[in-house]
Write a protein that holds these residues in place. Sequence first.
Motif, PDB file in Angstrom:
ATOM      1  N   LYS A 154     -49.360  -9.333  62.597  1.00 14.99           N
ATOM      2  CA  LYS A 154     -49.468  -9.271  64.059  1.00 14.99           C
ATOM      3  C   LYS A 154     -48.234  -9.830  64.769  1.00 14.99           C
ATOM      4  O   LYS A 154     -48.318 -10.760  65.554  1.00 14.99           O
ATOM      5  CB  LYS A 154     -50.738  -9.978  64.534  1.00 14.99           C
ATOM      6  N   ASN A 155     -47.084  -9.246  64.454  1.00 10.50           N
ATOM      7  CA  ASN A 155     -45.845  -9.528  65.164  1.00 10.50           C
ATOM      8  C   ASN A 155     -45.392  -8.221  65.813  1.00 10.50           C
ATOM      9  O   ASN A 155     -46.232  -7.365  66.092  1.00 10.50           O
ATOM     10  CB  ASN A 155     -44.797 -10.110  64.204  1.00 10.50           C
ATOM     11  N   LYS A 156     -44.109  -8.052  66.009  1.00 12.38           N
ATOM     12  CA  LYS A 156     -43.584  -6.845  66.674  1.00 12.38           C
ATOM     13  C   LYS A 156     -42.603  -6.110  65.770  1.00 12.38           C
ATOM     14  O   LYS A 156     -41.565  -5.647  66.205  1.00 12.38           O
ATOM     15  CB  LYS A 156     -42.931  -7.239  68.000  1.00 12.38           C
ATOM     16  N   ILE A 157     -42.952  -6.028  64.500  1.00 10.89           N
ATOM     17  CA  ILE A 157     -42.091  -5.412  63.496  1.00 10.89           C
ATOM     18  C   ILE A 157     -42.305  -3.898  63.515  1.00 10.89           C
ATOM     19  O   ILE A 157     -43.412  -3.428  63.259  1.00 10.89           O
ATOM     20  CB  ILE A 157     -42.386  -6.003  62.103  1.00 10.89           C
ATOM     21  N   LYS A 158     -41.238  -3.158  63.840  1.00 13.53           N
ATOM     22  CA  LYS A 158     -41.340  -1.699  63.972  1.00 13.53           C
ATOM     23  C   LYS A 158     -40.516  -0.958  62.933  1.00 13.53           C
ATOM     24  O   LYS A 158     -40.883   0.111  62.493  1.00 13.53           O
ATOM     25  CB  LYS A 158     -40.887  -1.270  65.372  1.00 13.53           C
ATOM     26  N   ASN A 159     -39.358  -1.499  62.552  1.00 13.39           N
ATOM     27  CA  ASN A 159     -38.452  -0.809  61.640  1.00 13.39           C
ATOM     28  C   ASN A 159     -38.667  -1.347  60.225  1.00 13.39           C
ATOM     29  O   ASN A 159     -38.156  -2.404  59.858  1.00 13.39           O
ATOM     30  CB  ASN A 159     -37.009  -1.022  62.098  1.00 13.39           C
ATOM     31  N   VAL A 201     -37.851  -4.964  55.580  1.00 11.13           N
ATOM     32  CA  VAL A 201     -38.057  -5.107  54.133  1.00 11.13           C
ATOM     33  C   VAL A 201     -36.763  -5.520  53.437  1.00 11.13           C
ATOM     34  O   VAL A 201     -36.776  -6.354  52.533  1.00 11.13           O
ATOM     35  CB  VAL A 201     -38.648  -3.811  53.530  1.00 11.13           C
ATOM     36  N   GLU A 202     -35.640  -4.985  53.875  1.00 10.56           N
ATOM     37  CA  GLU A 202     -34.347  -5.369  53.288  1.00 10.56           C
ATOM     38  C   GLU A 202     -34.082  -6.857  53.518  1.00 10.56           C
ATOM     39  O   GLU A 202     -33.615  -7.565  52.623  1.00 10.56           O
ATOM     40  CB  GLU A 202     -33.224  -4.516  53.882  1.00 10.56           C
ATOM     41  N   GLU A 203     -34.373  -7.347  54.712  1.00  7.02           N
ATOM     42  CA  GLU A 203     -34.182  -8.770  55.015  1.00  7.02           C
ATOM     43  C   GLU A 203     -35.079  -9.634  54.126  1.00  7.02           C
ATOM     44  O   GLU A 203     -34.633 -10.623  53.547  1.00  7.02           O
ATOM     45  CB  GLU A 203     -34.476  -9.038  56.501  1.00  7.02           C
ATOM     46  N   VAL A 204     -36.322  -9.249  53.983  1.00  8.42           N
ATOM     47  CA  VAL A 204     -37.264  -9.999  53.136  1.00  8.42           C
ATOM     48  C   VAL A 204     -36.799  -9.993  51.684  1.00  8.42           C
ATOM     49  O   VAL A 204     -36.783 -11.028  51.020  1.00  8.42           O
ATOM     50  CB  VAL A 204     -38.699  -9.428  53.276  1.00  8.42           C
TER      51      VAL A 204
END
Length: 177
Positions: free
Chosen positions: A84-89, A94-97
């Motif tokens: 429940k954040n504002k993650i759209k891309n 996923v690359e950052e994680v």
Amino acid sequence: MLGLRYLSFAYQDLEEIPYSSILQHQDTLEVLDLSYNLLEEYPLHTSLLGELEKLTTLILDCNNYTSHVKFPFMPSVTTVWVNKNKIKNLPTFVEEVRRKFPNIRILSMMNNEAAPSYFNGGSLHQYLDYRQYVISQIPGLEVLDDKEVLEEERVEAQKVYKLQRSSVSKKKKDIRK
């Protein structure tokens, strides 16, 4: 003063991470819960988290993080919740994680636009495609959202996204030339 293993700042309407309080426990802190606040992705908001060398679980549910959040390198973290954040891309996030949490085993990002499901208007096909993509990009993942990653799923994800992954790598090599 004894260091804490679990620290929660949930439901505090925080706009900044309270580093002075958190870093007092950097030698012992394993679980940090910053859920239900007003946190955003400005680099200053997450950079000092990298000093928490024993942290294994980072809970950031219900904040204002987007796909462009920049985390510090945190090899000890194995569990990240960003529900429940504002993650759209999805590819950007996923690359950052994958890069910043190299030992991640559990990732939960339900109720974000990038994680389609029945609950947020996504179709079954979109949900399955989302799972395959994330699983293919983070090979060590054991649990995605509320569901264990099965070996059959992992094999299928690698088949489906192998070409896409290699074409991205090829493009990067071509750009460097």
